[in-house]
Write a protein that holds these residues in place. Structure first.
Motif, PDB file in Angstrom:
ATOM      1  N   GLY A   1       0.840  -1.302  -0.003  1.00 23.89           N
ATOM      2  CA  GLY A   1      -0.106   0.064  -0.014  1.00 23.89           C
ATOM      3  C   GLY A   1       0.963   1.210  -0.087  1.00 23.89           C
TER       4      GLY A   1
ATOM      5  N   TYR B   1       1.214   4.257  -3.096  1.00 26.34           N
ATOM      6  CA  TYR B   1       0.933   5.601  -2.855  1.00 26.34           C
ATOM      7  C   TYR B   1       2.035   6.288  -3.434  1.00 26.34           C
TER       8      TYR B   1
ATOM      9  N   LEU C   1      -5.390   1.598  -1.123  1.00 26.49           N
ATOM     10  CA  LEU C   1      -4.370   1.121  -0.096  1.00 26.49           C
ATOM     11  C   LEU C   1      -4.828   0.288   0.916  1.00 26.49           C
TER      12      LEU C   1
ATOM     13  N   PRO D   1      -2.245   0.277   4.611  1.00 26.22           N
ATOM     14  CA  PRO D   1      -0.816   0.727   4.066  1.00 26.22           C
ATOM     15  C   PRO D   1       0.090   0.685   5.269  1.00 26.22           C
TER      16      PRO D   1
END
Length: 324
Positions: free
Chosen positions: A167, A171, A194, A197
């Motif tokens: 995750g 990003y 995500l 994350p």
């Protein structure tokens, strides 16, 4: 993780690694058992295959396509999800059993083509190596002539997704990708997903303090993984780890301009939840289209082990993909 080792006493042993005097590590055992790709088993609902990306760095991708689409006489294109596996940047593989089973279920439940890149692990290859490899995988996807992708993946409906460290990768790869959207054509990213994350920081959050003795993924284990993954001589307030430090406002503005959607999921029983909520709040303040889906109870990675929770997550993902 091991039930025989107390993670708060021996975080290295808990994740199955030993630190060597020269700074390298030995992976004593691997929690993420591997499975081979399969393209000729009539009993499975999703077929898979592995394709090299960069032979010099040893990276490759695994493609997942629902069997019923491959068996159909009509070519039906589906959303393309680029999925990055977890493992704290130190463990795991796109060939891991957890990754295989998770991606297979996503492909079936959502009816999507999944591409899961293999990226180099730390500390042999510290960040940003994982980001570099993941970006290279996107470049490979956009130029591929592989028929599974060209025939069945809708390149105009691409989403970047990852679990835990994956995750985090989704990003940061998203931040990089938004600066070169024209160069990624015909691949068109529509959003980020995500899943629990992995982010951190020097100052402990309330959830990290509350779950300091968590038996699944306590902060002391996260600290070790960041120590091994971050560039040498940098602490956990590095931008790779803490997205609330050195916020990339200009990149977030580009994401807003592209109209990307962002989904962040988490649960109350995960020490990382406060970090995840902080990210959602930052993105909302910047005017991005972001949804936070946080549940009670649970633990880090619980959807990998509880089919009923996974079913709920897949419903959330499906709804997210259908929202215009």
């Amino acid at each position: 993780m091991s039930n025989q080792i107390d993670p708060t006493v021996d975080p290295y042993g808990y994740i199955g690694i030993a630190r060597n005097p020269d700074g390298s590590i030995t992976r004593i055992f691997d929690f993420f058992a591997k499975t081979s790709a399969c393209s000729n088993d009539d009993s499975i609902p999703v077929l898979t295959k592995d394709i090299p990306v960069n032979e010099s760095s040893g990276t490759w991708i695994r493609v997942f396509v629902p069997r019923k689409v491959l068996d159909s006489t009509t070519k039906s294109k589906m959303p393309l999800i680029v999925y990055y596996h977890g493992g704290g940047f130190v463990l795991g593989s796109a060939a891991g059993t957890l990754c295989y089973e998770f991606c297979t279920k996503i492909a079936v439940e959502i009816q999507a083509v999944i591409v899961s890149p293999e990226y180099r692990l730390a500390p042999e290859h510290r960040l940003p190596a994982a980001y570099d490899d993941s970006m290279e995988a996107l470049q490979w996807i956009k130029t591929t002539s592989d028929e599974w992708l060209t025939n069945y993946a809708d390149f105009s409906k691409c989403y970047l997704m990852g679990s835990s460290a994956g995750g985090n990768i989704a990003y940061h790869v998203g931040l990089r990708s938004v600066t070169c959207v024209d160069h990624l054509s015909p691949l068109k990213i529509q959003g980020l997903m995500l899943h629990q994350p992995f982010f951190g920081g020097i100052q402990r959050t309330q959830s990290e303090l509350r779950l300091a003795n968590d038996k699944i993924f306590p902060p002391c284990v996260a600290d070790v993984m960041w120590e091994l993954a971050l560039p040498i001589d940098f602490d956990r307030d590095h931008e790779y780890c803490n997205p609330t430090v050195g916020i990339k406002s200009e990149l977030l503005a580009k994401i807003k301009g592209q109209g990307w959607k962002i989904l962040v999921t988490g649960c109350e029983g995960d020490p990382l939840i406060d970090r995840q909520i902080q990210l959602v709040n930052v993105l909302k303040e910047k005017g991005l289209r972001v949804a936070g889906e946080f549940s009670d109870g649970g633990f880090h990675g619980y959807e990998f082990h509880d089919s009923s929770k996974a079913k709920i997550l897949f419903g959330v993902l499906k709804n997210f993909l259908t929202i215009s």
